[in-house]
Scaffold this motif. Structure first.
Motif, PDB file in Angstrom:
ATOM      1  N   ARG A   1      38.405 -28.652 -19.941  1.00 37.24           N
ATOM      2  CA  ARG A   1      37.378 -27.845 -20.010  1.00 37.24           C
ATOM      3  C   ARG A   1      36.067 -28.392 -19.102  1.00 37.24           C
ATOM      4  NH1 ARG A   1      37.361 -24.502 -24.585  1.00 37.24           N
ATOM      5  NH2 ARG A   1      39.401 -24.861 -25.498  1.00 37.24           N
ATOM      6  N   THR A   2      35.597 -27.454 -18.384  1.00 39.03           N
ATOM      7  CA  THR A   2      34.817 -27.927 -17.252  1.00 39.03           C
ATOM      8  C   THR A   2      33.342 -27.087 -17.598  1.00 39.03           C
ATOM      9  OG1 THR A   2      36.352 -28.595 -15.597  1.00 39.03           O
ATOM     10  CG2 THR A   2      34.179 -28.637 -14.858  1.00 39.03           C
ATOM     11  N   PRO A   3      32.220 -27.481 -17.979  1.00 35.59           N
ATOM     12  CA  PRO A   3      31.188 -26.542 -18.400  1.00 35.59           C
ATOM     13  C   PRO A   3      30.263 -26.399 -16.901  1.00 35.59           C
ATOM     14  CG  PRO A   3      30.810 -28.866 -19.062  1.00 35.59           C
ATOM     15  CD  PRO A   3      32.183 -28.887 -18.638  1.00 35.59           C
ATOM     16  N   LEU A   4      29.429 -25.513 -17.156  1.00 36.90           N
ATOM     17  CA  LEU A   4      28.820 -25.178 -15.821  1.00 36.90           C
ATOM     18  C   LEU A   4      27.684 -26.520 -15.608  1.00 36.90           C
ATOM     19  CD1 LEU A   4      28.176 -23.142 -13.692  1.00 36.90           C
ATOM     20  CD2 LEU A   4      26.469 -21.987 -15.339  1.00 36.90           C
TER      21      LEU A   4
ATOM     22  N   LEU B   1      49.801 -23.808 -21.251  1.00 34.88           N
ATOM     23  CA  LEU B   1      48.292 -24.496 -21.077  1.00 34.88           C
ATOM     24  C   LEU B   1      47.508 -23.969 -22.323  1.00 34.88           C
ATOM     25  CD1 LEU B   1      47.794 -23.930 -17.308  1.00 34.88           C
ATOM     26  CD2 LEU B   1      47.805 -26.190 -18.342  1.00 34.88           C
ATOM     27  N   GLU B   2      46.825 -24.912 -22.697  1.00 33.49           N
ATOM     28  CA  GLU B   2      45.644 -24.412 -23.680  1.00 33.49           C
ATOM     29  C   GLU B   2      44.772 -23.513 -22.894  1.00 33.49           C
ATOM     30  OE1 GLU B   2      41.841 -26.465 -26.005  1.00 33.49           O
ATOM     31  OE2 GLU B   2      43.280 -27.746 -24.694  1.00 33.49           O
ATOM     32  N   PHE B   3      44.303 -22.457 -23.745  1.00 35.18           N
ATOM     33  CA  PHE B   3      43.677 -21.285 -23.252  1.00 35.18           C
ATOM     34  C   PHE B   3      42.083 -22.030 -22.901  1.00 35.18           C
ATOM     35  CE2 PHE B   3      40.222 -18.094 -23.636  1.00 35.18           C
ATOM     36  CZ  PHE B   3      40.714 -17.413 -22.559  1.00 35.18           C
ATOM     37  N   ILE B   4      41.555 -21.932 -21.636  1.00 36.27           N
ATOM     38  CA  ILE B   4      40.285 -22.395 -21.208  1.00 36.27           C
ATOM     39  C   ILE B   4      39.521 -21.020 -21.178  1.00 36.27           C
ATOM     40  CG2 ILE B   4      38.979 -23.753 -19.692  1.00 36.27           C
ATOM     41  CD1 ILE B   4      41.294 -25.345 -20.933  1.00 36.27           C
ATOM     42  N   PRO B   5      38.289 -20.907 -21.745  1.00 35.00           N
ATOM     43  CA  PRO B   5      37.571 -19.698 -21.386  1.00 35.00           C
ATOM     44  C   PRO B   5      36.821 -19.774 -20.262  1.00 35.00           C
ATOM     45  CG  PRO B   5      36.763 -21.181 -23.239  1.00 35.00           C
ATOM     46  CD  PRO B   5      37.931 -21.781 -22.998  1.00 35.00           C
ATOM     47  N   PRO B   6      36.570 -18.638 -19.506  1.00 33.80           N
ATOM     48  CA  PRO B   6      35.822 -18.720 -18.486  1.00 33.80           C
ATOM     49  C   PRO B   6      34.724 -19.625 -18.441  1.00 33.80           C
ATOM     50  CG  PRO B   6      36.302 -16.212 -19.098  1.00 33.80           C
ATOM     51  CD  PRO B   6      36.578 -17.277 -20.246  1.00 33.80           C
ATOM     52  N   SER B   7      33.742 -19.542 -19.209  1.00 29.70           N
ATOM     53  CA  SER B   7      32.576 -20.438 -19.278  1.00 29.70           C
ATOM     54  C   SER B   7      32.936 -22.157 -19.022  1.00 29.70           C
ATOM     55  CB  SER B   7      31.767 -20.381 -20.375  1.00 29.70           C
ATOM     56  OG  SER B   7      32.500 -20.853 -21.567  1.00 29.70           O
ATOM     57  N   GLU B   8      34.441 -22.393 -19.193  1.00 31.35           N
ATOM     58  CA  GLU B   8      34.893 -23.753 -18.934  1.00 31.35           C
ATOM     59  C   GLU B   8      35.742 -24.035 -18.111  1.00 31.35           C
ATOM     60  OE1 GLU B   8      33.789 -26.182 -21.885  1.00 31.35           O
ATOM     61  OE2 GLU B   8      34.492 -25.022 -23.646  1.00 31.35           O
ATOM     62  N   ARG B   9      35.638 -23.055 -16.878  1.00 34.62           N
ATOM     63  CA  ARG B   9      36.456 -22.829 -15.791  1.00 34.62           C
ATOM     64  C   ARG B   9      35.774 -23.110 -14.383  1.00 34.62           C
ATOM     65  NH1 ARG B   9      39.735 -17.176 -16.571  1.00 34.62           N
ATOM     66  NH2 ARG B   9      40.185 -17.767 -18.566  1.00 34.62           N
ATOM     67  N   ASN B  10      34.601 -23.897 -14.800  1.00 31.62           N
ATOM     68  CA  ASN B  10      33.539 -24.573 -13.592  1.00 31.62           C
ATOM     69  C   ASN B  10      33.938 -25.636 -12.798  1.00 31.62           C
ATOM     70  OD1 ASN B  10      31.432 -22.501 -13.481  1.00 31.62           O
ATOM     71  ND2 ASN B  10      31.532 -22.863 -15.817  1.00 31.62           N
ATOM     72  N   ALA B  11      35.449 -25.827 -12.836  1.00 38.70           N
ATOM     73  CA  ALA B  11      35.916 -27.070 -11.997  1.00 38.70           C
ATOM     74  C   ALA B  11      35.564 -27.100 -10.740  1.00 38.70           C
ATOM     75  CB  ALA B  11      37.447 -26.848 -12.155  1.00 38.70           C
TER      76      ALA B  11
END
Ligand code: DGT
Ligand code: MG
Length: 389
Positions: A20-23, A379-389
């Protein structure tokens, strides 16, 4: 006993699509530096090096706290020697000489300015740089051959350099929705890219359009752009046709990053009064009512006119591919790249914005939602807000 920070570091997964990568994160003082080196490697056509720096930066974005010493990095994946050297120097001296000299270098600054022109890629910018050209003005002054896209890029350069706000993206959303529903009632429109991930500003606004009845979306793009043109809302557009055929393109092509949807690269004319009445001056609001915006693009002075140019990408997807398109157009770019790498290396599958192909079973895996695609990929679901890789 291990100090506290080590447990998160030891649990850090190595693919960005597993994390999970937050903004907003705690290490921008390091990630900005690494991303300058990544960008510079891209300018020098060194993709491997660029991705290595981006992966290192991305790991630091996923950390729950600020890095204070090299000890904090002990168990982290994706940190190569070079990235570690840079981080060490910043932790010890406050900055890295390599990063600072890159930031100051003429090549870096010129490449940034030239690739910042809509329609100009690294190769073209590099050729111009070697010919001694330094800025968009130089291109005009020396009478460079520009294609239609680049002409628009130069013409609206100042506007397109300015970040697009979420408020402006919302106004554009309304415009796109109006256009789409005028030509195809029942169509669905989704805001994509950085804004779907929760960003407050972006370099463009991305939309995905579909219709629940498969086939209804065919031929939709020209109808949308014609409607927008008639309303005087389009400053530029180029549509590329959908060229995806499952039989022909199937597995071999599926892992390619470019997709083949019907896609429109455009520049919208956004009235300033609409989105930025809070921030713009009373004078510019007046300009709208006195009709000064109709002077036309050739004399477009961003500060004086009542409108601004905004880059907008429209993509039309058949309903059956909508989940894949949604996943593929949400980003971030590194997250997308890592998803495809995970699929290929760990699952023997190829993922694109159209489909997911399982090479072991020799079949396409269907999905109606992003959640189902993550599940197919294990993969575990990652919501859009935590796709800020
Ligand atoms: P921004 O616009 O700079 O604030 O940041 P993003 O994340 O919105 O980046 P953008 O607009 O370049 O692209 C949005 C997402 O769409 C990006 O994360 C990956 C995807 N994307 C962009 N171009 C293509 C393409 O040609 N094919 C595919 N499959 N995806 C693309
Ligand atoms: Mg975008």
């Amino acid at each position: 006993p291990k100090p506290n920070g080590d447990s998160t570091a030891m649990l850090m997964k190595s693919y960005a699509c597993q994390r999970r990568t937050p903004l907003k994160h705690h290490n921008s003082f390091l990630t900005e530096a690494l991303e300058i080196l990544a960008q510079n490697a891209e300018y020098n056509d060194n993709e491997g090096r660029s991705v290595a720096f981006r992966r290192a930066a991305s790991v630091l974005k996923a950390l729950p706290r600020r890095v204070r010493s090299m000890q904090d990095l002990r168990w982290l994946p994706c940190l190569g020697d070079h990235s570690q050297r840079v981080i060490k120097e910043i932790l010890e001296d406050g900055s890295s000489r390599e990063v600072e000299s890159t930031r100051q270098s003429e090549q870096y600054q010129v490449m940034k300015a030239l690739t910042g022109i809509f329609g100009v890629g690294v190769r073209t910018a590099d050729r111009w740089f070697r010919e001694g050209l330094r800025s968009p003005d130089d291109l005009i002054r020396t009478g460079q051959q520009l294609n239609r896209e680049q002409q628009a890029g130069v013409q609206y350069y100042d506007d397109l350099q300015k970040p697009v706000t979420k408020a402006e993206a919302d106004v554009i959303s309304d415009m796109v929705e109006k256009a789409v529903h005028a030509v195809l009632p029942g169509a669905e429109i989704q805001l994509m890219g950085g804004f779907r991930r929760g960003k407050e500003v972006g370099h463009d606004v991305d939309f995905l359009i579909t219709h629940p009845e498969e086939g209804k979306e065919e031929g939709l793009m020209p109808k949308i752009t014609n409607w927008l043109k008639e309303q005087g809302l389009l400053l530029y557009q180029k549509t590329t046709r959908n060229s995806y055929l499952e039989k022909m393109d199937g597995p071999a092509r599926a892992s390619s990053n470019m997709d083949r949807f019907e896609r429109c690269f455009s520049i919208f004319k956004l009235q300033k009064s609409a989105a930025s009445c809070k921030s713009s001056s009373a004078a510019s609001a007046e300009d709208v009512s006195t009709g000064r915006e109709s002077e036309g693009p050739a004399e477009h002075h961003p500060e004086a006119s009542g409108w601004r140019a905004v880059r907008v990408d429209l993509v039309v997807s058949p309903y059956s591919q909508f989940a894949f398109a949604t996943l593929g157009w949400t980003g971030s770019k590194l997250f997308e790249r890592e998803l495809r790498r995970w699929a290929g290396q760990e699952k023997h599958m190829s993922l694109s914005s159209h489909a997911l192909y399982d090479s072991k079973q020799n079949l396409y895996l269907r999905a109606k939602t992003e959640e189902e695609i993550f599940a197919h990929l294990g993969l575990e679901f990652i919501p859009p807000s935590e796709r800020n890789a």
